[in-house]
Design a protein around this motif. Structure first.
Motif, short mmCIF file in Angstrom:
data_model
loop_
_atom_site.label_atom_id
_atom_site.label_comp_id
_atom_site.label_asym_id
_atom_site.label_seq_id
_atom_site.Cartn_x
_atom_site.Cartn_y
_atom_site.Cartn_z
N VAL A 543 0.87 -1.16 0.02
CA VAL A 543 0.08 0.06 -0.05
C VAL A 543 0.88 1.13 -0.08
O VAL A 543 0.48 2.23 -0.72
CB VAL A 543 -1.08 -0.03 1.43
CG1 VAL A 543 -1.69 1.25 1.31
CG2 VAL A 543 -1.86 -1.15 1.11
N ALA A 544 2.17 1.26 0.73
CA ALA A 544 2.91 2.59 1.04
C ALA A 544 3.33 2.38 -0.61
O ALA A 544 3.59 3.57 -1.12
CB ALA A 544 3.77 2.25 2.02
N VAL A 545 4.02 1.48 -1.37
CA VAL A 545 4.53 1.65 -2.49
C VAL A 545 3.31 2.38 -3.36
O VAL A 545 3.69 3.14 -4.18
CB VAL A 545 5.01 0.51 -2.99
CG1 VAL A 545 5.21 0.47 -4.50
CG2 VAL A 545 6.16 -0.09 -2.32
N GLN A 546 2.20 1.82 -3.51
CA GLN A 546 1.28 2.35 -4.41
C GLN A 546 0.99 3.89 -3.90
O GLN A 546 0.81 4.72 -5.03
CB GLN A 546 -0.07 1.69 -4.45
CG GLN A 546 0.15 0.14 -4.71
CD GLN A 546 -1.04 -0.75 -4.62
OE1 GLN A 546 -1.88 -0.37 -4.04
NE2 GLN A 546 -1.18 -1.81 -4.90
N ILE A 547 1.01 4.19 -2.91
CA ILE A 547 0.39 5.57 -2.21
C ILE A 547 1.70 6.60 -2.75
O ILE A 547 1.45 7.42 -3.26
CB ILE A 547 0.00 5.64 -0.98
CG1 ILE A 547 -1.10 4.93 -0.77
CG2 ILE A 547 0.10 7.12 -0.41
CD1 ILE A 547 -1.60 4.99 0.81
N THR A 548 2.87 6.06 -2.55
CA THR A 548 4.21 6.65 -2.72
C THR A 548 4.22 6.94 -4.27
O THR A 548 4.59 8.12 -4.83
CB THR A 548 5.34 5.93 -2.28
OG1 THR A 548 5.31 5.74 -0.95
CG2 THR A 548 6.52 6.88 -2.55
N GLY A 549 3.83 5.89 -5.09
CA GLY A 549 4.07 6.09 -6.63
C GLY A 549 2.90 7.13 -7.07
O GLY A 549 3.22 7.78 -8.12
N LEU A 550 1.80 7.22 -6.29
CA LEU A 550 0.68 8.20 -6.75
C LEU A 550 1.04 9.25 -6.33
O LEU A 550 0.65 10.46 -7.25
CB LEU A 550 -0.63 7.65 -6.17
CG LEU A 550 -1.66 8.42 -6.40
CD1 LEU A 550 -2.15 8.44 -7.77
CD2 LEU A 550 -3.11 8.17 -5.73
N THR A 551 1.52 9.79 -5.25
CA THR A 551 1.86 11.09 -4.60
C THR A 551 3.19 11.66 -5.06
O THR A 551 3.36 12.84 -5.04
CB THR A 551 1.35 11.21 -3.32
OG1 THR A 551 2.26 10.22 -2.20
CG2 THR A 551 -0.16 10.73 -2.90
N GLN A 552 4.29 10.85 -4.68
CA GLN A 552 5.57 11.19 -4.63
C GLN A 552 6.23 11.33 -6.05
O GLN A 552 6.78 10.19 -6.43
CB GLN A 552 6.23 10.41 -3.74
CG GLN A 552 5.85 10.48 -2.19
CD GLN A 552 5.96 11.91 -1.71
OE1 GLN A 552 6.87 12.63 -1.73
NE2 GLN A 552 4.77 12.28 -1.04
N ARG A 553 5.96 12.21 -6.76
CA ARG A 553 6.23 12.20 -8.31
C ARG A 553 7.83 12.86 -8.70
O ARG A 553 8.21 12.99 -9.83
CB ARG A 553 5.05 13.05 -9.08
CG ARG A 553 3.70 12.58 -9.06
CD ARG A 553 2.72 13.49 -9.68
NE ARG A 553 1.52 13.02 -9.57
CZ ARG A 553 0.47 13.78 -10.32
NH1 ARG A 553 0.68 14.76 -11.08
NH2 ARG A 553 -0.82 13.18 -10.14
N GLY A 554 8.41 13.23 -7.49
CA GLY A 554 9.64 13.82 -7.57
C GLY A 554 9.60 15.37 -8.20
O GLY A 554 10.38 15.92 -8.59
N SER A 555 8.42 15.97 -7.96
CA SER A 555 8.02 17.43 -8.57
C SER A 555 7.88 18.30 -7.22
O SER A 555 6.77 18.01 -6.55
CB SER A 555 6.91 17.45 -9.34
OG SER A 555 6.51 18.77 -9.59
N LEU A 556 8.58 19.17 -6.94
CA LEU A 556 8.54 20.05 -5.80
C LEU A 556 7.49 21.01 -6.17
O LEU A 556 6.69 21.13 -5.06
CB LEU A 556 9.96 20.75 -5.62
CG LEU A 556 9.85 21.68 -4.26
CD1 LEU A 556 9.72 21.27 -3.16
CD2 LEU A 556 11.14 22.57 -4.40
N PRO A 557 7.25 21.41 -7.13
CA PRO A 557 5.85 22.27 -7.41
C PRO A 557 4.67 21.50 -7.03
O PRO A 557 3.85 22.02 -6.48
CB PRO A 557 6.13 22.81 -8.68
CG PRO A 557 7.47 22.55 -8.90
CD PRO A 557 8.00 21.70 -8.32
N PHE A 558 4.62 20.35 -7.44
CA PHE A 558 3.38 19.45 -7.07
C PHE A 558 3.19 19.30 -5.52
O PHE A 558 2.26 19.53 -5.05
CB PHE A 558 3.69 18.11 -7.83
CG PHE A 558 2.48 17.15 -7.51
CD1 PHE A 558 1.16 17.20 -8.01
CD2 PHE A 558 2.69 16.28 -6.74
CE1 PHE A 558 0.09 16.48 -7.72
CE2 PHE A 558 1.85 15.24 -6.21
CZ PHE A 558 0.19 15.47 -6.64
N TYR A 559 4.20 19.06 -4.92
CA TYR A 559 4.23 18.81 -3.40
C TYR A 559 3.74 20.18 -2.82
O TYR A 559 2.97 20.12 -1.99
CB TYR A 559 5.58 18.22 -2.95
CG TYR A 559 6.10 17.15 -3.34
CD1 TYR A 559 5.30 16.35 -4.09
CD2 TYR A 559 7.66 16.67 -3.47
CE1 TYR A 559 6.03 15.00 -4.49
CE2 TYR A 559 8.34 15.70 -3.87
CZ TYR A 559 7.30 14.61 -4.38
OH TYR A 559 7.71 13.62 -5.03
#
Length: 951
Positions: A543-559
């Protein structure tokens, strides 16, 4: 108590170098620390035996009801003696158990002693927050002890499992303690128990406390972590899982029973869970072939028995259970130590591969037999006496409800306990057919390794034979009880006949269950609690991998966009729905409006800038505009700090963008820029409205209204800002320092690829000074063709196209002045604008100037020290300054001062909090050096390496 803790912490400090220097023999020296603590606590026994309670209180953070509060009655004193005495014996055992080739032994000794001190603190602490600190300390330290051999996957998995389970229980316990504090108004456990509150919140709090206790003591459904923890070295198993850590939960339940036994469901829950754990653990022990696992599941079973009997919450039964607690610890510890010796001598713990060990080592067999027979409840050992006491009190009680269940399970569980213990003894020492002989030991053991288990065995025997001498302690350990006298022989009583029947039946059960080959049904491992735990962990990982893949895109502007949108909604919706009025103070002075316009224009210009350098300059404009805003509002400290921070930040940005493209990414189209502008405007509007709402909603007097008086009378300083940072709100500053240190580590981790070592050229100050004087002598010689334009130490190393004579001259002129100014700001900050933070920043700017003029060679010659050591030294100074008042029985960060009369020069105030400010200075100075070292010098190295590669 001070003596006990002092010697333990002194041993912690010297343990690592002692083990490094003298090897495992140093364990005997370290064993003196818990032995001295044992003697110190033994001297308190006459007082506690007479019914006296030893109480000591010292303030720490009184605003939050946190203090150094200790409460030592006979029960706590006895447990403290067990903790320290067992610790001393097991440290002696370690001297022969560990191999000299084990590189982790020095660390093990340090952690073990810290655990001993933490466990001692846990059983004597009265303040609930202090107790919780020790509670969590034992959790973390047990994780390190279980994972002693970090190269083994089993050790890492067992340690992780133990800390996850016990930490979750600890978090529940923390919430329960807060609820109890709120309901009772007391922060001392003794006061809460003496006058227990009532209500639904208290009931919830009690069950949360029980969750923490049950998870710590491996009670169903948390029982599975303890057998897995047997991956730890044998001394860890003997101490943590027989005599110390798992008893922490039992200790808490024993304390709570008298006060909260009538809470709805309390007795039923504890008796039921304890009964299930006792039976389940005993059956699992009868199926094991690993001697250590037999004891591990047996420990789970015995812990279940203790929880079950304490759960009855009857004073008479509680006294008997306390005797059982000590009998179990004194018997189980030598059994674990025996397993360690067996493993060393035979190379295995599998009872199917061990045969005739009693002939090879009869002394070891006698020691193990005494401890094992005590566990079985055989006369005349301590286990028999304690179990007789428990059976006697249960027979004398009203056998209805939970008491009847407890008696039935105790009898049945005792049969299983005697059965698996007898199976352990036969499997370890008896001659068995079809098993490989072990007449020749795999490795020869020194006889003194049996000293510790022999002492435990003697105590087990003496405790039974001289049980009558222990009766005064037994009668007073639960003052409210009227228990039957403790004695070896009470005659032919129902309890004696029951004990005899238990032993007879247990022999039949042992042989029916099988020794070399267990005849009990083996359930599929996938249905075990441990398998379910690991399945849950794997599911969480997926679940953590899926959520990370969805939210942690490597884009600081997105975060940032997500964070700001969530913050806008979280702030804006309640403001709109609540309809709170806004303060009438919306527009300020003309200066404020002008500065606000500069801020708005600079922010929008940053968004639409095409080059990175332009955007950095615009961001700098916003910071400098805030500096002016602070200045016109009469906040020189804030203005100075903002100015310095903005300057350092601007330089750091410039250093970073050297490695980035000149132009910003082309995909930043106009629509995206307007979206960013909308988000920024929305969060600005939300925060502005929140501020105006907060101003309008204020009804109480401002906390800061008294800061001016506190600064002068409490901190002996006239600079309110500085005194607030180092005195009034010193804990906030301390936390921020920790964040700064973490930031320094993070910056270095982003740049350095492997080791975080100092990359600056190693030029000593002496060599640099000699080089300068040599250069000046050559300049004075008109016949010498030397270049007279070199003004820096590293001037001859800089290529001509990178040099700036004007910059070099200016830096040479202002550098020392900046350093002197930074020190002045540090020392004068208590009464004038400045302080350690501002002084450190000014010193950092001096380093920046030196680096910009002469590069990394100049920087290395200017500060020939590792940045990490400077930051660490600053943190150490801050910690010592914060903790020093505790030595004088004052709260942490307590300020003292003395005014020195300098005659015509006036008075010089010396304030202790200035030492804390010195730590701040070093940390900030070291952080700036670290930034220059990483974002400056290390990037220079990367650039040079790339050029050489292209060449």
């Amino acid at each position: 108590m001070i003596t006990a803790f002092s010697v333990l912490f002194l041993a912690v400090l010297v343990s690592y170098p002692l083990l490094k220097r003298f090897g495992t023999a140093a364990f005997r020296v370290l064993a003196l620390a818990p032995a001295i603590a044992f003697i110190a606590l033994l001297q308190l026994l006459p007082q506690t035996l007479a019914g006296e309670v030893i109480v000591w209180r010292g303030e720490w953070i009184p605003q939050f009801h946190i203090g150094f509060s200790y409460y030592i009655d006979l029960f706590a004193n006895a447990l403290a003696l067990l903790v320290t005495g067992a610790g001393a014996l097991i440290l002696c055992y370690c001297a022969r158990y560990f191999s000299v080739d084990d590189l982790n032994v020095p660390r093990f000794a340090t952690v073990f002693l810290l655990f001993t001190a933490s466990m001692l603190g846990l059983v004597v602490a009265d303040n609930v927050f202090l107790m919780f600190i020790f509670w969590e300390a034992t959790t973390v330290l047990s994780f390190l002890l279980i994972g002693h051999n970090g190269t083994r996957r089993a050790s890492r998995a067992a340690a992780s499992q133990a800390i996850i389970i016990t930490t979750l229980g600890g978090l529940a316990m923390m919430v329960g303690l807060l609820l109890l504090l709120d309901a009772s108004g007391h922060s001392d456990l003794s006061a809460i128990v003496a006058d227990p509150p009532a209500g639904a919140a208290v009931t919830c709090a009690v069950y949360l406390l029980l969750a923490g206790a049950l998870s710590k003591s491996a009670i169903f459904p948390f029982h599975f972590w303890l057998p897995q923890a047997m991956a730890a070295p044998t001394p860890v198993s003997a101490y943590l899982h027989a005599a110390a850590m798992v008893k922490a939960g039992i200790y808490l339940i024993a304390r709570l029973g008298s006060a909260f036994g009538d809470v709805p469901g309390y007795r039923v829950a504890l008796v039921t869970l304890g009964a299930v754990t006792m039976i389940l653990g005993a059956f699992r022990a009868l199926r094991q072939y690993d001697l250590k696992l037999v004891l591990a599941f047996g420990t789970v079973s015995q812990l279940g028995m203790l929880v079950m009997l304490y759960g009855v919450a009857d004073p008479n039964i509680d006294a008997a259970v306390t005797a059982l607690l000590f009998a179990h610890a004194l018997a189980k510890a030598p059994l674990f130590l025996t397993v360690g010796i067996i493993e060393h001598r035979t190379g295995t713990r599998d009872m199917r591969k061990i045969c005739g060990l009693a002939r090879v080592s009869p002394a070891l067999a006698v020691i193990a037999s005494l401890a094992g027979l005590s566990m079985m409840g055989v006369i005349p050992l301590l286990g028999f006496v304690a179990k007789e006491a428990a059976l006697t009190e249960l027979f004398a009680a009203d056998l209805t409800g939970v008491r009847a269940l407890a008696l039935a399970v105790l009898i049945f569980g005792s049969i299983l306990t005697a059965a698996y213990t007898l199976r352990f003894l036969l499997g370890a020492f008896a001659d068995k057919k079809l098993m490989p002989e072990t007449d020749k030991p795999v490795s020869k053991q020194h006889r003194d390794i049996m000293f510790a288990p022999a002492v435990f065995a003697i105590l087990v025997l003496g405790g039974g034979v001289f049980a009558g001498s222990l009766d005064p302690v037994y009668q007073r350990i639960r003052p409210e009880s009227h228990a039957e006298h403790l004695a070896l022989w009470h005659g032919l009583t129902p309890a004696f006949y029951t004990s005899l029947a238990v032993l007879v039946v247990s022999v039949a059960v042992t042989f029916a269950a099988g020794i070399n080959q267990s005849r009990l049904i083996q359930l599929d491992k996938k249905y075990s609690a441990s398998s379910m735990y690991f399945a849950a962990i794997r599911w969480l990982d997926r679940v953590a991998v899926q959520i990370t893949g969805l939210t942690q895109r490597g884009s600081l502007p997105f975060y940032l966009a997500v964070i700001l949108i969530v913050a806008t909604v979280a702030i804006g919706v309640p403001l709109v729905v609540g309809g709170q009025p806004l303060s009438a103070t919306v527009l300020g002075t003309p200066q404020q409006i002008a500065i606000a316009l500069v801020l708005i224009v600079a922010a929008i210009s940053t968004l639409f800038a095409k080059k990175r350098f332009q955007s950095v300059i615009m961001v700098g404009f916003t910071g400098y505009a805030m500096t002016v805003m602070f200045a016109i509002h009469g906040a020189p400290d804030l203005a100075l700090t903002q100015l310095l921070v903005e300057t350092i930040t601007l330089i750091a940005f410039v250093l970073v963008i050297r490695r980035l493209p000149q132009y910003l990414a082309r995909h930043n189209r106009t629509a995206l820029k307007f979206a960013h502008l909308t988000i920024g405007a929305a969060i600005a509007l939300a925060i502005g409205c929140l501020t105006l709402t907060a101003i309008a909603a204020r009804t109480a007097e401002r906390v800061s209204a008294n800061f001016s008086d506190l600064a002068v009378h409490g901190g002996h300083g006239k600079n309110i800002v500085n005194v607030t940072l180092v005195d009034i709100r010193g804990w906030d500053t301390f936390g921020e320092l920790a964040v700064v240190v973490a930031a320094a580590t993070g910056i270095a981790s982003l740049v350095f690829l492997s080791a975080r070592s100092d990359n600056l050229p190693k030029i000593s100050r002496r060599d640099a000074k000699q080089d300068v004087w040599r250069h000046l002598r050559r300049v004075a010689d008109p016949q010498d063709p030397i270049d007279r334009g070199i003004w820096m130490i590293a001037g001859h190393d800089i290529s001509p196209e990178k040099r700036s004579i004007i910059l070099e001259v200016v830096v040479r002129l202002i550098f020392h002045a900046l350093i002197v100014l930074s020190i002045y700001m540090l020392l004068a900050g208590h009464n004038s604008p400045g302080g350690g933070f501002a002084g450190g920043l000014i010193g950092g700017i001096a380093l920046v100037a030196r680096y910009l003029a002469g590069g990394r060679t100049e920087l290395g010659a200017t500060v020939p020290f590792d940045a990490g050591k400077i930051v660490g030294s600053g943190m150490a100074i801050a910690v010592l300054a914060a903790a020093a008042p505790l030595v004088f029985c004052k709260p942490a960060l307590f300020s003292s001062w003395v005014d020195l009369d300098l005659g015509i020069f006036g008075e010089l105030p010396l304030v202790s909090s200035t030492v804390f400010d010195v730590g701040v200075y070093f940390i900030v100075f070291g952080l700036v050096l670290d930034v220059l070292r990483t974002l400056g010098a290390q990037i220079d190295v990367h650039v040079d390496d790339e050029r050489e590669g292209r060449a």
